[in-house]
Design an enzyme around this catalytic site. Sequence first.
Site, short mmCIF file in Angstrom:
data_model
loop_
_atom_site.label_atom_id
_atom_site.label_comp_id
_atom_site.label_asym_id
_atom_site.label_seq_id
_atom_site.Cartn_x
_atom_site.Cartn_y
_atom_site.Cartn_z
N HIS A 45 0.85 -1.19 0.00
CA HIS A 45 0.00 0.00 0.00
C HIS A 45 0.89 1.24 0.00
O HIS A 45 2.07 1.19 0.37
CB HIS A 45 -0.89 0.01 1.24
CG HIS A 45 -1.94 -1.05 1.23
ND1 HIS A 45 -2.99 -1.07 2.12
CD2 HIS A 45 -2.10 -2.16 0.45
CE1 HIS A 45 -3.75 -2.11 1.90
NE2 HIS A 45 -3.24 -2.80 0.89
N GLU A 47 1.10 3.83 1.96
CA GLU A 47 1.71 4.20 3.23
C GLU A 47 2.87 3.26 3.60
O GLU A 47 3.89 3.72 4.12
CB GLU A 47 0.66 4.19 4.35
CG GLU A 47 -0.46 5.19 4.16
CD GLU A 47 -1.66 4.64 3.38
OE1 GLU A 47 -2.74 5.24 3.50
OE2 GLU A 47 -1.51 3.62 2.66
N CYS A 75 -5.95 2.03 5.84
CA CYS A 75 -6.51 0.77 6.29
C CYS A 75 -5.88 0.42 7.64
O CYS A 75 -4.91 1.07 8.06
CB CYS A 75 -6.24 -0.32 5.26
SG CYS A 75 -4.51 -0.89 5.23
N CYS A 78 -2.06 -0.10 7.49
CA CYS A 78 -1.30 1.14 7.28
C CYS A 78 -1.39 2.05 8.50
O CYS A 78 -0.39 2.69 8.87
CB CYS A 78 -1.80 1.85 6.03
SG CYS A 78 -1.42 0.92 4.52
#
Length: 150
Positions: A45, A47, A75, A78
């Site tokens: 992801h 991040e 999420c 993250c």
Amino acid sequence: MDEAIQAARRAVAAGETPFGAAMLAGDTLVTAGNTVSGSADCTAHAEINLLREAGRRLGRWHHEAAIVATTAEPCPMCAAALVFARVGVVAIGATIQDVRAAGFTELQFPAEETFARASRPPRVVAGIRRDACAELLAGCGRRESRPPTG
């Protein structure tokens, strides 16, 4: 947030989902987008990629004085990574509702719940360029592919 939005646009251009993040740590700017599809890594992801790159460039895993801008509410994975990295400030663009409305519905656990349970929660500033960030999601027109179940 503009740098995070640009990272999300680069991700979309590369065939990825429209999520981006940027970190300002002193005079160092680091940006990253999602690379889940291209890397076949479900943890890639924006991040997470950002924290990995910041660690490489800055030579440390903790970022107390850093500001991280993310185009969408993180999420749980993250959000936890941002807590573990001791990020000082997290600026969030699109909300979890915007993310859901765009078809990303795997997890419906608000980042604020993770941050609230942290011993060192980041300061959160929400709604930064929300319309532009939500537009990235809506404009993507993609639903994440899911393998058949059963």
